[in-house]
Design an enzyme around this catalytic site. Sequence first.
Site, PDB file in Angstrom:
ATOM      1  N   PHE A   1      40.742  34.992  40.523  1.00  0.00           N
ATOM      2  CA  PHE A   1      40.628  34.098  39.369  1.00  0.00           C
ATOM      3  C   PHE A   1      39.533  34.582  38.423  1.00  0.00           C
ATOM      4  O   PHE A   1      39.734  34.681  37.206  1.00  0.00           O
ATOM      5  CB  PHE A   1      40.335  32.673  39.834  1.00  0.00           C
ATOM      6  CG  PHE A   1      40.127  31.696  38.704  1.00  0.00           C
ATOM      7  CD1 PHE A   1      41.199  31.015  38.158  1.00  0.00           C
ATOM      8  CD2 PHE A   1      38.858  31.468  38.181  1.00  0.00           C
ATOM      9  CE1 PHE A   1      41.018  30.122  37.106  1.00  0.00           C
ATOM     10  CE2 PHE A   1      38.664  30.583  37.131  1.00  0.00           C
ATOM     11  CZ  PHE A   1      39.747  29.908  36.596  1.00  0.00           C
TER      12      PHE A   1
ATOM     13  N   ASP B   1      40.599  37.992  36.763  1.00  0.00           N
ATOM     14  CA  ASP B   1      41.616  37.827  35.724  1.00  0.00           C
ATOM     15  C   ASP B   1      41.025  37.216  34.455  1.00  0.00           C
ATOM     16  O   ASP B   1      41.388  37.603  33.337  1.00  0.00           O
ATOM     17  CB  ASP B   1      42.756  36.946  36.241  1.00  0.00           C
ATOM     18  CG  ASP B   1      43.612  37.663  37.271  1.00  0.00           C
ATOM     19  OD1 ASP B   1      43.501  38.899  37.376  1.00  0.00           O
ATOM     20  OD2 ASP B   1      44.375  36.987  37.983  1.00  0.00           O
TER      21      ASP B   1
ATOM     22  N   SER C   1      50.251  50.594  36.912  1.00  0.00           N
ATOM     23  CA  SER C   1      50.078  49.161  37.144  1.00  0.00           C
ATOM     24  C   SER C   1      51.151  48.406  36.370  1.00  0.00           C
ATOM     25  O   SER C   1      51.856  48.981  35.534  1.00  0.00           O
ATOM     26  CB  SER C   1      48.693  48.718  36.672  1.00  0.00           C
ATOM     27  OG  SER C   1      47.682  49.425  37.341  1.00  0.00           O
TER      28      SER C   1
ATOM     29  N   LYS D   1      55.394  39.659  44.930  1.00  0.00           N
ATOM     30  CA  LYS D   1      54.411  40.731  44.762  1.00  0.00           C
ATOM     31  C   LYS D   1      53.508  40.674  45.987  1.00  0.00           C
ATOM     32  O   LYS D   1      52.633  39.820  46.093  1.00  0.00           O
ATOM     33  CB  LYS D   1      53.607  40.522  43.475  1.00  0.00           C
ATOM     34  CG  LYS D   1      52.654  41.660  43.146  1.00  0.00           C
ATOM     35  CD  LYS D   1      52.020  41.438  41.771  1.00  0.00           C
ATOM     36  CE  LYS D   1      51.086  42.574  41.390  1.00  0.00           C
ATOM     37  NZ  LYS D   1      49.872  42.597  42.235  1.00  0.00           N
TER      38      LYS D   1
ATOM     39  N   ARG E   1      48.471  54.696  47.271  1.00  0.00           N
ATOM     40  CA  ARG E   1      48.581  54.718  45.814  1.00  0.00           C
ATOM     41  C   ARG E   1      47.408  55.448  45.178  1.00  0.00           C
ATOM     42  O   ARG E   1      47.562  56.176  44.198  1.00  0.00           O
ATOM     43  CB  ARG E   1      48.646  53.281  45.291  1.00  0.00           C
ATOM     44  CG  ARG E   1      48.712  53.175  43.769  1.00  0.00           C
ATOM     45  CD  ARG E   1      48.703  51.699  43.366  1.00  0.00           C
ATOM     46  NE  ARG E   1      48.839  51.556  41.932  1.00  0.00           N
ATOM     47  CZ  ARG E   1      47.843  51.652  41.065  1.00  0.00           C
ATOM     48  NH1 ARG E   1      46.617  51.918  41.495  1.00  0.00           N
ATOM     49  NH2 ARG E   1      48.041  51.498  39.779  1.00  0.00           N
TER      50      ARG E   1
ATOM     51  N   GLU F   1      54.707  48.260  50.488  1.00  0.00           N
ATOM     52  CA  GLU F   1      53.388  47.687  50.735  1.00  0.00           C
ATOM     53  C   GLU F   1      53.116  47.657  52.227  1.00  0.00           C
ATOM     54  O   GLU F   1      53.934  47.173  53.017  1.00  0.00           O
ATOM     55  CB  GLU F   1      53.339  46.265  50.170  1.00  0.00           C
ATOM     56  CG  GLU F   1      51.964  45.805  49.769  1.00  0.00           C
ATOM     57  CD  GLU F   1      51.529  46.326  48.405  1.00  0.00           C
ATOM     58  OE1 GLU F   1      50.430  45.946  47.970  1.00  0.00           O
ATOM     59  OE2 GLU F   1      52.259  47.118  47.791  1.00  0.00           O
TER      60      GLU F   1
ATOM     61  N   CYS G   1      19.365  23.717  61.525  1.00  0.00           N
ATOM     62  CA  CYS G   1      20.779  23.500  61.821  1.00  0.00           C
ATOM     63  C   CYS G   1      21.096  22.019  61.744  1.00  0.00           C
ATOM     64  O   CYS G   1      20.376  21.197  62.328  1.00  0.00           O
ATOM     65  CB  CYS G   1      21.101  24.045  63.212  1.00  0.00           C
ATOM     66  SG  CYS G   1      22.751  23.619  63.811  1.00  0.00           S
TER      67      CYS G   1
ATOM     68  N   CYS H   1      22.737  29.515  62.836  1.00  0.00           N
ATOM     69  CA  CYS H   1      21.891  28.818  63.797  1.00  0.00           C
ATOM     70  C   CYS H   1      21.718  29.734  65.003  1.00  0.00           C
ATOM     71  O   CYS H   1      22.701  30.091  65.656  1.00  0.00           O
ATOM     72  CB  CYS H   1      22.533  27.500  64.227  1.00  0.00           C
ATOM     73  SG  CYS H   1      21.674  26.725  65.637  1.00  0.00           S
TER      74      CYS H   1
END
Length: 646
Positions: A29, A32, A76, A100, A121, A155, A381, A401
Amino acid sequence: MERMKELIEILNNASKAYYQEDREIMSDFQYDKLYDELVKLESETGIILSSSPTQNVGHQVLSSLQKVRHESRMLSLDKTKDVSTLISFLGSNTGILSYKMDGLTVVLTYNNGKLQQAVTRGNGEIGEDITHNARFFKNIPLKISFKNELILRGEALISFKDFNVINENLDAEDKYKNPRNLCSGTVRQLNSEISAKRNVNFIAFALVKAEGHSFGDDKEERFKWLESLGFECVERKIVTARSIQKAVTEFEANIPDNAYATDGLVLTFSSIEYSDSLGTTAKFPRDSIAFKWADELAETTLTDINWSTSRTGLINPIAVFEPVELEGTTVERASLHNLSIIENLKLGIGDKITVYKANMIIPQVAENLTKSNNLDIPRICPVCGEETEIISLRDGKALKCPNPNCKAQRICSLEHFVSRDAMNIEGLSEATIEKFVEKGFIDNYTDLYRLDKYKDEIINMEGFGEKSYNNLISAIEKSKTAALPNFIFALGINNVGLSNAKLLCKKFNNSLDEIRKTDFDTLISIDGFGDIIANSILKYFSNNKNNELIDNVLNYITFAQAEENNSEQKFENMTFVVTGDVYHYKNRKELQAHIEKLGGKVTGSVSAKTNYLINNDANSSSSKNKKAKELGIPIISEEEFINLIK
């Protein structure tokens, strides 16, 4: 211009981490969003710098694997988050819409019906030869009926299920953030036995060349032909402009049940002739486009951070915020993973944040709009009150911890206590320990030696019976005579593995009483013991609760006399570190035992005093490898270690 340069540097660093180092320094996110900002700036100014990621297909490959130039350049895909763009792109044509897949792109070449070469690739023009690993991919055919040259792309993937199993068995610093990173790290190993163990699969998504074979004009025909040869091909649908919306919705609905990670869809024209006529831009093919799930963002307010102590002792931060609707469900919590993410987001209670579901499944914090950066990191903790410590992991800093008796870590510490290198109590699996804890039979390790008072309840438990009970009691009885180093190791003292436990016991002539009352100066006089190990031991034995448990368990166990070691001490005064998978030995512990038998010492971290780092993958990006290279310490394989013994 300055903002443009800043964006280029940030994005290129993120790409380098992702493609070369198999790690992520920002979410998809975030990437992009910054990428789109850069594209907009370049469009507005008309300026495009040569280093811009909008112009570069990928990054140079950095490893000792052989470099191979692709027969045809791998570009790409341009991308969109709008279904309307897909409809416009397809127009009156027929297309193929497919997932994808989120793995590592690999090109396979077959000749004379046999797998000849597999190449990553890489940067789109030059990749790395991983043929030795591809031969062990779980589902690819090593031999096919087609005898001429065949080139296809696909892939390499590791399923969510296998990812979880593999990650659980890795050291904390070696754990991977997601299946894609694990898969990339796996198929680029120098030793093929790693791939053989990790269930790597290959999903084909394009046929590049089939010498001498005639096809019609439909790409779907090529997919079916590949499937007839034994290849697994990407899930796909034939679409038109009228049916794309429905197809996208159906793909989305199946995401929660998918075995593999996906990060969107790919739309390509069905017609080969039409596709070929379109050509390419400098970076993108014109016959295909990627569709990335449009992240549904919701703005909310951060109300709290829950710090959850796991069985491993890691204290995981979870963002709690005012409830919002995302992808059809109400969301009010999201994992923040580690301290580094909290620092990057500059979080504070009351901040305005935006949240989304990564790949439409996992709630994530996208942005912090107010960045108050006033969050207090717990110093103790939340479960046991022990002082916390900050450690370094593969993906950043984390909170831990160190108290092995923490209630949240009880099951993990009990598992450790009964493990083979500790007290070696067979028949106490994780599931069995969980059941015993839930029923109140066990609260700490001393209770293991009083399980006979629950005989009737245990025999009547599901999955148990009198025979299982008797076997368990027999194993417990056997453990009542133990070597002191194994007992020390079983206690789970922070930074004290079995090798350090042996050194500790050797220093004090196997006297537990002397160990319990030792001092700092004596401890650091032990070769290889520094401030950290010494303080861990002192801290453990200064804890009243720990000493009470030891006094209690000594009513049941005695310590066997240490076996005399007559082996040639070839590695005396030498220090080794062992990491990664091993093959000549059953496991790393067996290798460690061999080193110690020959007089060597095995530690958990690389330092200036380390003589050798044993790692079958000398080119991995693990922290141990990096440290060894910085200090000029030799990194050797098992074979090279065995040669040292000869």
